[in-house]
Each structure stands twice: as C-alpha cells, then as structure tokens.
Design a protein around this motif. Structure first.
Motif, PDB file in Angstrom:
ATOM      1  N   LEU A   1       0.841  -1.204   0.000  1.00 20.65           N
ATOM      2  CA  LEU A   1       0.000   0.000   0.000  1.00 20.65           C
ATOM      3  C   LEU A   1       0.876   1.254   0.000  1.00 20.65           C
ATOM      4  O   LEU A   1       0.624   2.213  -0.739  1.00 20.65           O
ATOM      5  CB  LEU A   1      -0.921  -0.027   1.226  1.00 20.65           C
TER       6      LEU A   1
ATOM      7  N   ASP B   1       2.329   1.628  -3.378  1.00 26.91           N
ATOM      8  CA  ASP B   1       1.309   2.097  -4.324  1.00 26.91           C
ATOM      9  C   ASP B   1       1.112   3.605  -4.192  1.00 26.91           C
ATOM     10  O   ASP B   1       1.108   4.338  -5.190  1.00 26.91           O
ATOM     11  CB  ASP B   1      -0.014   1.356  -4.049  1.00 26.91           C
ATOM     12  N   THR B   2       0.993   4.095  -2.954  1.00 31.17           N
ATOM     13  CA  THR B   2       0.789   5.535  -2.773  1.00 31.17           C
ATOM     14  C   THR B   2       2.046   6.321  -3.140  1.00 31.17           C
ATOM     15  O   THR B   2       1.965   7.515  -3.382  1.00 31.17           O
ATOM     16  CB  THR B   2       0.383   5.878  -1.330  1.00 31.17           C
TER      17      THR B   2
ATOM     18  N   ASN C   1       4.089   0.556  -9.329  1.00 32.03           N
ATOM     19  CA  ASN C   1       3.125  -0.403  -9.855  1.00 32.03           C
ATOM     20  C   ASN C   1       3.349  -1.745  -9.162  1.00 32.03           C
ATOM     21  O   ASN C   1       4.240  -2.518  -9.529  1.00 32.03           O
ATOM     22  CB  ASN C   1       3.305  -0.540 -11.365  1.00 32.03           C
TER      23      ASN C   1
ATOM     24  N   GLN D   1      -7.047  -0.241  -4.188  1.00 31.62           N
ATOM     25  CA  GLN D   1      -8.399   0.294  -3.943  1.00 31.62           C
ATOM     26  C   GLN D   1      -8.630   1.450  -4.896  1.00 31.62           C
ATOM     27  O   GLN D   1      -7.888   2.401  -4.908  1.00 31.62           O
ATOM     28  CB  GLN D   1      -8.521   0.745  -2.495  1.00 31.62           C
ATOM     29  N   ARG D   2      -9.667   1.330  -5.690  1.00 33.69           N
ATOM     30  CA  ARG D   2      -9.950   2.436  -6.601  1.00 33.69           C
ATOM     31  C   ARG D   2     -11.421   2.802  -6.515  1.00 33.69           C
ATOM     32  O   ARG D   2     -12.243   1.935  -6.441  1.00 33.69           O
ATOM     33  CB  ARG D   2      -9.641   2.061  -8.049  1.00 33.69           C
TER      34      ARG D   2
ATOM     35  N   LEU E   1      -7.124   8.486  -4.791  1.00 35.01           N
ATOM     36  CA  LEU E   1      -7.340   7.101  -4.367  1.00 35.01           C
ATOM     37  C   LEU E   1      -8.757   6.650  -4.709  1.00 35.01           C
ATOM     38  O   LEU E   1      -9.010   5.476  -4.915  1.00 35.01           O
ATOM     39  CB  LEU E   1      -7.087   6.951  -2.866  1.00 35.01           C
TER      40      LEU E   1
ATOM     41  N   PRO F   1      -2.978   8.024  -7.171  1.00 30.50           N
ATOM     42  CA  PRO F   1      -2.149   8.949  -6.397  1.00 30.50           C
ATOM     43  C   PRO F   1      -0.979   9.495  -7.217  1.00 30.50           C
ATOM     44  O   PRO F   1      -0.526  10.607  -6.983  1.00 30.50           O
ATOM     45  CB  PRO F   1      -1.635   8.082  -5.246  1.00 30.50           C
ATOM     46  N   ARG F   2      -0.508   8.683  -8.179  1.00 30.75           N
ATOM     47  CA  ARG F   2       0.598   9.138  -9.020  1.00 30.75           C
ATOM     48  C   ARG F   2       0.282  10.491  -9.664  1.00 30.75           C
ATOM     49  O   ARG F   2       1.100  11.402  -9.671  1.00 30.75           O
ATOM     50  CB  ARG F   2       0.855   8.112 -10.117  1.00 30.75           C
TER      51      ARG F   2
END
Lengths: 306, 511
Positions: free
Chosen positions: A181, A184-185, A189, A305-306, B53, B73-74
């Motif tokens: 997580l 990801d933030t 990838n 999570q999207r 997000l 977030p990218r």
C-alpha cells in the motif's frame, strides 16, 4: 578425518549447492516482492525436463538450457497470474503447481520419449576448468572439471545481491514486499513489480532444474528433483531471504549431502545427514540460530483500492 | 489571497452510503485550513478523492483554477499534492532515505544511495524536519515517522500538504513540535489541510475551518469567529454538552483497597512502586499521569492481567491479590480495556456473540457445554437498546461498527453484569464529541447508582470533568490525591511531572 581434508569433498559440496542455491535465490526474488513461493520444486522439474527436450530437439545443450529456463519461467508466470491477479492462496497454489509439474513431466516423458526415457545421444552442458585457478593447491579443486553452470551460479549470486540491494528496481521490489500500500501511494506499480520478482525467480529456479538434467547428466528421470525445491525453500529461509545468505545455506546443505555420499559404507546414514537442512531451518525460524524474519507483506495478495 | 485548491459539489457514493454528498471547499495559498468533523463525516473520503485514491461520481476539483482529474495517487503527486495518511505509508524495514525517495530515486539502473541521503539531508535542513537519513524507520518514534512522511511529500515537491488526523498517535510534546513544523511550512508558502476531530487543536493551528457532517460541508468560517461550543454544535448537528453537569458524589464504603502495590511488567521493569489507594462505592476515582508512568500496569494488576510483585489488593474486604482474572470478574470487577479492538471485542464476531463473551459458559446461555442462541439474542437486543448502539442489528459484526458504538457494546456488556467496580482505561480514546458525551453520561449514571469507578485517562479534561477524586501517578508512585472539585489543570500538570501536591498547589496558584 581424512575425508574432510580431501579436496574432492569440497568440490562436490560446491556442485551439490548449485541446484539448491539457484532455486533458493529464485525464491528470494519472489518472496522479497511479497509472493510466497513454494513452487520451486515444480518449476525445477519443468526446467529439467524441457532442458533435456530442447537440447535433444535442437542438438544444442545451450539452447536446451535456455528452453528449459523459459518453460520454467512460463509456469512461474501462470503461478504469478493466479497469485497476484486472482489473489489466490499462494501456499495452496504453489503446492498445486508442484503436483501439476510432477504429473506433466512424467506424462510427457512417456508420451514424447517412450519407455526408453530421454535418448542417450542428447548433448550435455560442458565442464570447464579455469586455467590459472585450477592449479592452486586444494582450492583448485573448486575450479577443476566443474559444470559451466557452477560458474554461472557464482556469477548469479553476486549479480542477484547487487540487483536486490543496489539498484532502483531492487529497492522498489523490496518495498513492494514489505508494504504494497505504501509502495502504491508512492506511485509504484505493485502488480508489475511482483510479476517481475516471481518470473525472475522462476527463471533462476528452472536453471537449477536444468543443472540436474543437463549439467550433471544428459537425461531426465521422473521426479528427478527429489525434494531439492523444498530444501531450497529451507535454504532461502535459513539465508534470511538474501541471495548471499541463500548461497551460504546452500553450501552448508550441499556439504551435508556431499558428506553423506563420502561417508557411505562408513556406518553413518546419509539419510540422517539429509535431515540437517530441515533441522537447521526449524531452528532458524524459531530464532535459535539467528533470527529469520520474512518480508512483512510476504504471502498477502494486494488489491489496489480504486 | 489566491485560491489554490477548489472542490466544487463533489459527490461520492459507496453501496448504501453517500460518503460525500455535495462537498465544497476552497483552500487559499498560504493558509492552514482545517477540516473538522466527527468520525464518519466524510473527511477521509474527501481527502482520498483529492489524492486520487477514489474517483468522484460527480463534481469537480480545481487546482490553481484548472480542473484536474486524478486516476491514481501518481497523478495527484505529480500535480503537487502531498498527503500524510493517518496510518503511515512507510516501510519499517527500510531506511528513512529509502522511504523518502522511493518511486523517484536518484540514479540510473544503480540506486545512488549516498546522493539520495544528501538530498534528504538538505531537505530536512530547509524545512527544519530533523531526522537521521540512515536510520531504519522501525527504530523511529511515531513523531519522527510522521516527519519522514512529511519529508516524503516535500521530496515530491508538494505544493499542498494534507495531514489526515495527524495528532491521533502523538504525545502532547510531539503535537507541539508538529504545530511548529506546520507553521514553518505555512511561512514557506505551502498551504496545509489539517483534518481533525479535536476542537482545541483545530483552534490552535488553523486559519480557516470547514466543518463537515454526514458527508456534507456545513460551514466554512475564519478561526476568529469560532467558539468551541459553536464548532461542536456544527459538527454534531445539535446542542452538545462539552462539560457535563454532575450531581455531587455520594460515596459510601471502600470497594477497592490497594496497599503498597508493586508490579513488574513483562519486560521485567518495575512500573508500579508501592501504590496505596482506595476507591469507594459511588465515586469516580480518576488516575492521571503522563503515558507510561505505571497506569496500565496498575489497572492490569487490579484486573488480574499482570501478577503482583508485592503488596495486597482487597476487593469488598476480601483479599484478591492472587485470584485469576475469571475469579475477579465473577466477584464483580468489570474492565473496559484501553484497546477496544484488540482486547475488548472479537471484531469478527457478531454483536450477540460479543455481548455474551464473558458469560457464554453460564446459565442461561449454555448448559452442559451446549450453547442456546435464543437467550443470547434476547440479551444482546436488550443491551443494544439500553445503550443505544447503532445500527440496532445484533447480527452485525463488531468490526462493522464505528469506534463509539464499539465502545458502547463493551460498556454495555461490562456494566450489565452488575459489577461493584468498573475499571475504564481511556474509554473515549479516538471517539468524537457526540460519542464522548454519551460515554461520559453512562459513567456518571453508574456512579450515581452506587458503583465504584476507576477511570484512567491521558486527557486531563476528561479526568477533570468526571472525577470526584484524582490520583496522579509519576514514575510508578502516587504523587498525591486531590479532590476533583478544586483540582486545576496547572496543578495536575505539575504533579504529573513529579512535583508534590503542596508544591504544585502553590506553584499553580502563583503562576
């Protein structure tokens, strides 16, 4: 004690370590990115079988080795897809891959080559002696008439260490295995990095299988890995999920095997020495022989999570 | 002032919930803008929408006047939005530098670690966020980990910093340091969005406050215009009582008598060094102190969770020093533990199962080892109505409930067993104003029914507004016991640093 001073024992230790160190480092790549991999046994079998097959079909041991690696890589890609994309239980999946590979290679051996097994005129990978080094007393045995894969393995050990701990990609792969997580933030990838880790691991494990069928021999037998994938798992854990540690543990386990062979007929059971890797692994996990801690997110699928 | 970030009519639905329902927000350059709201008001959803997000169902986000769409977030990071999550997004096994540069490391194929460390060092000098770049994150305190998070955002050239409940895990000293950092960032021209449900903090740091309630932004007002009462009412949507009026206590006999107690914790440190105290029926005895001064060990020993190393504990004139937890429970000691999710509830169990957690093996819930579901369900129904647990559905899992409602379930379970002594450790930690009021009312009701209550809290306001007598712990010793009516913050604060009661009273009145 004369056994211990025999350079042949030590040379054989190094040779025995190859089919453990390669899958152990392969497992390290996979688990460092957070995918628990107990499928090394099955991937090695694929590498071993298709290594011989491609060598026979192409009349080239080198092309055979590459073919075997690619087929092992393909199976690990399937494993990766189910483990990463479908978030399947990685231990169950790994077990399934092992059983599948054992069945498939047995079936193909009979179907493709018949009951005679792989043909005797299959080419074998060369053995090399390193000119200057092989004449040094005692140490020279390490570099005399060893399979070319022994030298390749030594290079891969150093390369893997450098890759994991000194490159940007290595840092990212380790990050994904610790906290996906957070990775990801930070804009990484996660899935792609995990695929990379598992497939690199698959290629290395398959090369371990190729060593068994094309490095030592030039034939494939049913279930010829004989549990080495699981000993490699132990070596990876005992080596604290690092390439250098995995190599060290593989040498130790290889020594146990080599000693067992050397002691045959001396009244000490080789089977007893064969237990050593597992005893050491239990002690390592229990924290008695140095603490061994897996990557924090090892075995936990990640769903963005999207 | 120029508008830096604008959120216009943002809507986000989740199955069954409108998490954000027409949210409007304008953050100007160079301001600290606080988003105030109760848990579940939609603050975190809003921030996740801004940070890419989540994707909004409708509405618009504008940055510097231009509409933006972040699919991850990218994109948000690239546009200059930095976020420090409530639960840190750090990798404990890696170093500070590795964490900060991850995703944007200097180097080609090789990772130039020393260059990365130099950059981190320069950055922490520039923003006065001092932290050792080579330390592993797992070795750092929570306050320092937060600095690493802020540096992570600044390394990515954040033009706006979002802090999500940043003080939730900090000590008061660390909070002060954070506020200094926020002010410094503001001076450097970086606007800060500060999300919180704590009124006093918001008033201490913010220039502008936007209050959220039930997924909507209720009002935006400058700090000067806002009184705590007004803000609390806006958050909850009704008149809230910040400090409860209570009847004078009417204490009777001693229920709990602790004599010269010594307790050693699991790390073999002596954390309680000779504490003697009494708690009487019909009073709330508050235990104040800085975290880690023996409160936890003291109450754990009374509840039977830690062995006693020396001294005696008497409960209703009987020696319970060496009884097991179960035997103490049976005699009438109830315990509301500090960590409600870890020690108070089984989150995967339903409310019914949690309600009978202590008594499932007894009549009427089971007989000969067989459990009966009907009495359990009836009992759970009774509890959730009595304590107004929401949602009123006993088949829900405890983990589905909000923190306040989880705490109500624990309180209901413990209290309905008719204990003579209730030990409550940090009973309102992490709860919002509305829920705190409810828990406080329940505790006072129990007191008025003649129960003895031992309250441990790190919040001085909570101790002051509830306690009839206040004991202050420092270094494992009881510094003194003061009457709740006359105690002041200053006096307690000084006693918490180890100053004697007489001295603290003197200092407290002269300063």
């Amino acid at each position: 004690m004369s056994i211990l001073t025999n350079p042949q024992l030590w040379a054989s230790t190094l040779a025995m370590a190859v089919p453990l160190a390669l899958p152990a480092i392969g497992g390290t790549f996979s688990e460092r990115t957070g995918v628990v991999n107990i499928a090394m046994e099955g991937i090695m079998l694929m590498g071993a079988f298709f290594g011989v097959s491609f060598a026979y079909w192409t009349h080239s041991a080198w092309l055979g080795a590459i073919g075997g690696m690619l087929m092992g890589g393909l199976l690990s890609a399937v494993f990766a897809w189910a483990a990463i994309r479908l978030a399947a239980d990685q231990v169950v999946l790994g077990m399934a891959i092992n059983i599948f590979a054992a069945g498939l290679t047995t079936f193909l051996l009979d179907t493709v080559f018949g009951y005679g097994g792989t043909p005797p005129d299959t080419p074998q990978l060369p053995t090399w002696s390193i000119p200057g080094l092989s004449h040094i007393p005692f140490v020279g045995a390490f570099f005399t008439n060893q399979s070319v894969l022994v030298y390749i393995m030594l290079i891969l050990v150093g390369l893997s260490h450098w890759f994991l701990f000194h490159t940007r990609l290595g840092l990212r792969m380790r990050a994904v295995g610790e906290n996906p997580l957070a990775a990801d933030t930070a804009g990484l990838n996660v899935w792609r990095l995990r695929y990379t880790g598992v497939i690199i691991g698959g290629l290395l494990s398959a090369l371990g299988g190729v060593y068994l069928s094309l490095g030592i021999l030039n034939s494939f037998d049913v279930n010829m890995t004989n549990g080495r994938g699981y000993i490699a798992l132990a070596a990876m854990i005992f080596g604290k999920w690092t390439p250098l540690g995995s190599f060290g543990a593989s040498l130790l386990f290889g020594f146990a095997t080599a000693l067992g062979i050397a002691l045959q007929g001396n009244g000490i059971s080789a089977n007893l020495l064969g237990m050593l890797p597992y005893v050491l692994t239990i002690l390592a996990l229990a924290g008695l022989v140095g603490r061994s801690k897996p990557p924090a997110a090892d075995g936990i699928p990640y769903t963005p999570q999207r | 002032m120029t508008k830096f970030l604008e959120v216009i009519n943002l809507v986000k639905h989740f199955p069954g919930v409108k998490a954000n329902d027409g949210v409007n927000l304008t953050v100007h350059a160079g301001e600290v803008h606080s988003i105030l709201g109760e848990n579940g008001a939609g603050k975190s959803t809003l921030m996740k929408l801004i940070y890419g997000l989540y994707q909004p169902d409708s509405g618009e986000i504008r940055l510097d006047g231009k509409p933006v769409h972040f699919s991850s977030p990218r994109d948000a990071i690239r546009a200059g939005i930095g976020m420090v999550h409530q639960h840190f997004m750090l990798i404990p096994a890696l170093t500070v530098t590795d964490n900060i540069v991850l995703g944007d490391e200097p180097g080609g194929i090789r990772y130039h670690r020393s260059e990365a460390e130099a950059r981190v060092r320069a950055l922490s000098e520039q923003y006065r966020l001092h932290v050792d770049p080579t330390a592993r994150v797992e070795q750092l305190s929570v306050g320092l980990q937060q600095r690493v998070e802020i540096l992570k955002a600044l390394y990515r050239k954040a033009k706006l910093l979002i802090l999500d409940e940043p003080t939730a895990l900090l000590t008061p000293q660390e909070t002060e340091e954070l506020f200094a950092v926020v002010k410094h960032l503001k001076e450097q021209g970086i606007p800060v969005v500060f999300i919180s449900h704590k009124l006093d903090e918001v008033r201490a740091i913010a220039d502008t406050i936007t209050v959220m309630r039930a997924g909507k932004t209720v009002q935006t007002l400058p700090i000067g215009d806002a009184t705590p009462q007004q803000l609390a009412n806006l958050m909850v949507g009704r008149e809230v009582v910040l400090r409860i009026d209570k009847q004078p206590a009417n204490p009777s006999g001693v229920v709990l008598n602790v004599e010269n107690l010594h307790v050693v914790n699991s790390a073999r440190q002596e954390k309680v060094r000779g504490v003697s105290m009494q708690v009487r029926a019909g009073e709330i005895f508050g235990l104040a102190g800085i975290d880690g001064n023996g409160q936890t060990e003291l109450v754990d020993a009374i509840a039977g969770l830690l062995p006693v190393a020396g001294g005696r504990i008497h409960f209703q004139d009987q020696d319970i020093t060496h009884l097991s937890t179960a035997e103490r429970t049976a005699r009438g000691i109830a315990y509301v533990p500090q960590d409600r999710q870890l020690d108070g509830l089984v989150l995967d169990f339903t409310l019914t199962e949690n309600a009978i957690l202590r008594d499932f093996h007894k009549h009427p819930f089971s007989k000969f080892g067989v459990m009966f579901s009907q009495p359990a369900k009836a009992y759970a129904e009774k509890l959730i109505h009595l304590f107004d647990v929401r949602p009123k559905d006993i088949t829900r899992k405890a983990g589905d409930l909000s923190g306040g409602n989880q705490q109500k379930v624990i309180l209901a379970r413990e209290v309905s067993r008719e204990p003579q002594l209730l030990i409550a450790v940090q009973p309102t930690r992490g709860l919002d104003v509305g829920a705190i009021e409810g828990i406080h009312r329940q505790l006072l009701r129990l007191r008025d029914e003649g129960k003895a209550i031992l309250l441990v809290s790190l919040e001085l306001d909570e101790i002051l507004s509830l306690s009839d007598r206040i004991g202050v712990l420092h270094g494992g010793r009881l510094v003194g016991v003061v009457p709740g009516e006359t105690a002041t913050r200053e006096q307690l604060g000084l006693m918490m640093t180890g100053m004697s009661q007489e001295q603290a009273t003197k200092e407290g009145t002269t300063s």
